[in-house]
Design a protein around this motif. Structure first.
Motif, PDB file in Angstrom:
ATOM      1  N   ILE A 130     -81.925  22.036  -7.916  1.00 43.25           N
ATOM      2  CA  ILE A 130     -81.347  23.361  -7.678  1.00 43.25           C
ATOM      3  C   ILE A 130     -80.717  23.374  -6.292  1.00 43.25           C
ATOM      4  O   ILE A 130     -79.677  24.000  -6.060  1.00 43.25           O
ATOM      5  CB  ILE A 130     -82.424  24.453  -7.811  1.00 43.25           C
ATOM      6  CG1 ILE A 130     -82.950  24.491  -9.249  1.00 43.25           C
ATOM      7  CG2 ILE A 130     -81.891  25.820  -7.410  1.00 43.25           C
ATOM      8  CD1 ILE A 130     -84.143  25.400  -9.444  1.00 43.25           C
ATOM      9  N   LEU A 131     -81.360  22.683  -5.353  1.00 47.79           N
ATOM     10  CA  LEU A 131     -80.803  22.429  -4.030  1.00 47.79           C
ATOM     11  C   LEU A 131     -80.501  20.941  -3.900  1.00 47.79           C
ATOM     12  O   LEU A 131     -81.272  20.101  -4.357  1.00 47.79           O
ATOM     13  CB  LEU A 131     -81.799  22.842  -2.940  1.00 47.79           C
ATOM     14  CG  LEU A 131     -81.997  24.332  -2.692  1.00 47.79           C
ATOM     15  CD1 LEU A 131     -83.171  24.558  -1.744  1.00 47.79           C
ATOM     16  CD2 LEU A 131     -80.732  24.958  -2.110  1.00 47.79           C
ATOM     17  N   GLN A 132     -79.376  20.630  -3.278  1.00 52.10           N
ATOM     18  CA  GLN A 132     -79.011  19.240  -3.018  1.00 52.10           C
ATOM     19  C   GLN A 132     -79.351  18.896  -1.570  1.00 52.10           C
ATOM     20  O   GLN A 132     -79.133  19.713  -0.670  1.00 52.10           O
ATOM     21  CB  GLN A 132     -77.517  19.017  -3.262  1.00 52.10           C
ATOM     22  CG  GLN A 132     -77.077  19.240  -4.697  1.00 52.10           C
ATOM     23  CD  GLN A 132     -77.674  18.226  -5.658  1.00 52.10           C
ATOM     24  OE1 GLN A 132     -77.997  17.116  -5.266  1.00 52.10           O
ATOM     25  NE2 GLN A 132     -77.835  18.624  -6.912  1.00 52.10           N
ATOM     26  N   PRO A 133     -79.898  17.701  -1.318  1.00 51.00           N
ATOM     27  CA  PRO A 133     -80.238  17.323   0.068  1.00 51.00           C
ATOM     28  C   PRO A 133     -78.996  16.964   0.882  1.00 51.00           C
ATOM     29  O   PRO A 133     -78.669  15.795   1.074  1.00 51.00           O
ATOM     30  CB  PRO A 133     -81.159  16.109  -0.124  1.00 51.00           C
ATOM     31  CG  PRO A 133     -80.754  15.521  -1.441  1.00 51.00           C
ATOM     32  CD  PRO A 133     -80.300  16.673  -2.291  1.00 51.00           C
ATOM     33  N   ASN A 134     -78.269  17.993   1.344  1.00 49.30           N
ATOM     34  CA  ASN A 134     -77.110  17.782   2.193  1.00 49.30           C
ATOM     35  C   ASN A 134     -77.412  18.258   3.609  1.00 49.30           C
ATOM     36  O   ASN A 134     -78.536  18.660   3.919  1.00 49.30           O
ATOM     37  CB  ASN A 134     -75.882  18.495   1.614  1.00 49.30           C
ATOM     38  CG  ASN A 134     -76.161  19.960   1.324  1.00 49.30           C
ATOM     39  OD1 ASN A 134     -76.834  20.648   2.100  1.00 49.30           O
ATOM     40  ND2 ASN A 134     -75.678  20.454   0.185  1.00 49.30           N
ATOM     41  N   VAL A 135     -76.405  18.230   4.469  1.00 49.88           N
ATOM     42  CA  VAL A 135     -76.609  18.572   5.874  1.00 49.88           C
ATOM     43  C   VAL A 135     -77.111  20.011   6.026  1.00 49.88           C
ATOM     44  O   VAL A 135     -78.039  20.284   6.802  1.00 49.88           O
ATOM     45  CB  VAL A 135     -75.302  18.380   6.672  1.00 49.88           C
ATOM     46  CG1 VAL A 135     -75.473  18.885   8.105  1.00 49.88           C
ATOM     47  CG2 VAL A 135     -74.883  16.924   6.680  1.00 49.88           C
TER      48      VAL A 135
ATOM     49  N   PHE B 227     -76.959  26.487  -1.131  1.00 47.36           N
ATOM     50  CA  PHE B 227     -77.041  26.766  -2.569  1.00 47.36           C
ATOM     51  C   PHE B 227     -75.763  27.428  -3.073  1.00 47.36           C
ATOM     52  O   PHE B 227     -75.226  27.067  -4.129  1.00 47.36           O
ATOM     53  CB  PHE B 227     -78.244  27.666  -2.846  1.00 47.36           C
ATOM     54  CG  PHE B 227     -78.295  28.185  -4.256  1.00 47.36           C
ATOM     55  CD1 PHE B 227     -78.656  27.353  -5.306  1.00 47.36           C
ATOM     56  CD2 PHE B 227     -77.959  29.503  -4.535  1.00 47.36           C
ATOM     57  CE1 PHE B 227     -78.699  27.826  -6.616  1.00 47.36           C
ATOM     58  CE2 PHE B 227     -77.996  29.982  -5.837  1.00 47.36           C
ATOM     59  CZ  PHE B 227     -78.365  29.139  -6.872  1.00 47.36           C
ATOM     60  N   LEU B 228     -75.242  28.411  -2.329  1.00 44.18           N
ATOM     61  CA  LEU B 228     -74.050  29.125  -2.758  1.00 44.18           C
ATOM     62  C   LEU B 228     -72.824  28.218  -2.760  1.00 44.18           C
ATOM     63  O   LEU B 228     -71.963  28.333  -3.642  1.00 44.18           O
ATOM     64  CB  LEU B 228     -73.818  30.338  -1.853  1.00 44.18           C
ATOM     65  CG  LEU B 228     -74.862  31.452  -1.963  1.00 44.18           C
ATOM     66  CD1 LEU B 228     -74.614  32.532  -0.925  1.00 44.18           C
ATOM     67  CD2 LEU B 228     -74.853  32.055  -3.364  1.00 44.18           C
ATOM     68  N   ARG B 229     -72.725  27.321  -1.797  1.00 47.06           N
ATOM     69  CA  ARG B 229     -71.606  26.374  -1.775  1.00 47.06           C
ATOM     70  C   ARG B 229     -71.621  25.495  -3.013  1.00 47.06           C
ATOM     71  O   ARG B 229     -70.585  25.172  -3.584  1.00 47.06           O
ATOM     72  CB  ARG B 229     -71.659  25.511  -0.523  1.00 47.06           C
ATOM     73  CG  ARG B 229     -71.195  26.206   0.740  1.00 47.06           C
ATOM     74  CD  ARG B 229     -71.109  25.255   1.898  1.00 47.06           C
ATOM     75  NE  ARG B 229     -70.171  24.160   1.640  1.00 47.06           N
ATOM     76  CZ  ARG B 229     -69.931  23.163   2.500  1.00 47.06           C
ATOM     77  NH1 ARG B 229     -70.592  23.118   3.648  1.00 47.06           N
ATOM     78  NH2 ARG B 229     -69.074  22.239   2.214  1.00 47.06           N
ATOM     79  N   LYS B 230     -72.819  25.118  -3.457  1.00 48.87           N
ATOM     80  CA  LYS B 230     -72.939  24.299  -4.664  1.00 48.87           C
ATOM     81  C   LYS B 230     -72.474  25.077  -5.888  1.00 48.87           C
ATOM     82  O   LYS B 230     -71.776  24.546  -6.756  1.00 48.87           O
ATOM     83  CB  LYS B 230     -74.394  23.862  -4.847  1.00 48.87           C
ATOM     84  CG  LYS B 230     -74.664  23.125  -6.155  1.00 48.87           C
ATOM     85  CD  LYS B 230     -76.147  22.977  -6.403  1.00 48.87           C
ATOM     86  CE  LYS B 230     -76.393  22.480  -7.814  1.00 48.87           C
ATOM     87  NZ  LYS B 230     -77.826  22.446  -8.165  1.00 48.87           N
ATOM     88  N   THR B 231     -72.846  26.365  -5.980  1.00 49.27           N
ATOM     89  CA  THR B 231     -72.473  27.161  -7.160  1.00 49.27           C
ATOM     90  C   THR B 231     -70.995  27.522  -7.146  1.00 49.27           C
ATOM     91  O   THR B 231     -70.420  27.801  -8.204  1.00 49.27           O
ATOM     92  CB  THR B 231     -73.312  28.457  -7.201  1.00 49.27           C
ATOM     93  OG1 THR B 231     -73.072  29.220  -6.011  1.00 49.27           O
ATOM     94  CG2 THR B 231     -74.789  28.142  -7.309  1.00 49.27           C
ATOM     95  N   TRP B 232     -70.373  27.536  -5.948  1.00 48.15           N
ATOM     96  CA  TRP B 232     -68.955  27.880  -5.883  1.00 48.15           C
ATOM     97  C   TRP B 232     -68.050  26.719  -6.245  1.00 48.15           C
ATOM     98  O   TRP B 232     -66.864  26.899  -6.515  1.00 48.15           O
ATOM     99  CB  TRP B 232     -68.600  28.357  -4.476  1.00 48.15           C
ATOM    100  CG  TRP B 232     -69.164  29.718  -4.166  1.00 48.15           C
ATOM    101  CD1 TRP B 232     -69.533  30.676  -5.051  1.00 48.15           C
ATOM    102  CD2 TRP B 232     -69.406  30.264  -2.880  1.00 48.15           C
ATOM    103  NE1 TRP B 232     -70.023  31.792  -4.401  1.00 48.15           N
ATOM    104  CE2 TRP B 232     -69.937  31.560  -3.049  1.00 48.15           C
ATOM    105  CE3 TRP B 232     -69.225  29.794  -1.580  1.00 48.15           C
ATOM    106  CZ2 TRP B 232     -70.303  32.369  -1.994  1.00 48.15           C
ATOM    107  CZ3 TRP B 232     -69.567  30.608  -0.521  1.00 48.15           C
ATOM    108  CH2 TRP B 232     -70.115  31.880  -0.727  1.00 48.15           C
TER     109      TRP B 232
END
Length: 240
Positions: free
Chosen positions: A166-171, A230-235
């Protein structure tokens, strides 16, 4: 007593059982098998100790010696139950290493360390003199609740988000998690140092409220970074 009843069966009851259950489901989806007999033993011991464990929270009320016996049974039973479940998870650490990143694994181990510390602290409530001292010290009570809810529960939820992708391990997400962890650590240090100063020297920690404000700000900033991640991933819209 009603407030402690609610809190006990919230964080020691359904929150703990639900989070451990979800963790087991995530492992099952990855075909990671835990020691079933040890995990079941830990669950039943913990479950049966849950009701008498409530009395550890109300030892400040004179309910007679029978309530003290129930409190001791509950605290020791919950500690053994937690220890059994943690041991069953420790046996699969090499399998977890094959499926998850080092960052996610650190989240898992931090969560379990906080759970062990929380359960061990509850054993101290079975000592009447220590229990009376703890109940009279506001910063210890708040520190324990924050250890449970901001520490074990919140960090476990975020770690499960990483495990489920659900969350990606990014910066952004890693930075948010680390800032949240720093804020949580500072918060706990201030509260427990304040309790120690109250017990030993009967003085306040200088600028303790300022440090708590900084800790709260770090917690908020860390949460915002995790949300932005999280929002950047969904966008993101994949190429057609």
């Amino acid at each position: 007593m009603a407030i402690y009843f609610y809190l006990h069966f919230q964080y020691n009851g359904w929150l703990y059982l639900a989070l451990i259950g979800m963790f087991l489901i995530v492992l099952h989806k990855k075909k990671i098998k835990v020691n079933d007999s040890l995990a079941r033993l830990g669950f039943w011991i913990y479950f049966l100790a849950l009701v008498p464990g409530y009395f550890t929270s109300v030892l400040w009320v004179d309910l007679g010696e029978f309530s003290i016996v129930l409190a001791i049974i509950g605290a020791i039973g919950q500690w053994i139950g937690v220890l059994s479940i943690l041991l069953s998870f420790m046996q699969i650490r090499e399998k977890i290493k094959l499926h998850y990143s080092q960052f996610t694994r650190w989240g898992v181990w931090i969560t379990f360390l906080l759970l062990f510390v929380k359960s061990t602290m509850e054993l101290g409530l079975t000592i009447p003199q220590l229990a009376a001292l703890i109940y009279d010290t506001r910063s210890v009570i708040i520190g324990y609740l924050h250890l449970t809810l901001l520490g074990f529960v919140s960090i476990f939820i975020v770690t499960l988000f990483f495990m489920l992708k659900i969350l990606q391990p990014n910066v952004l997400s890693i930075s948010g998690f680390m800032i949240f962890l720093i804020g949580f650590t500072l918060n706990e240090m201030v509260l427990f140092i304040q309790a120690f100063m109250d017990w030993i020297y009967d003085v306040s920690v200088p600028y303790s409220n300022h440090f708590l404000l900084i800790a709260s700000s770090l917690l908020l900033f860390g949460i915002l970074l995790i949300w932005i991640s999280f929002l950047r991933k969904t966008w993101i819209v994949p190429d057609c």
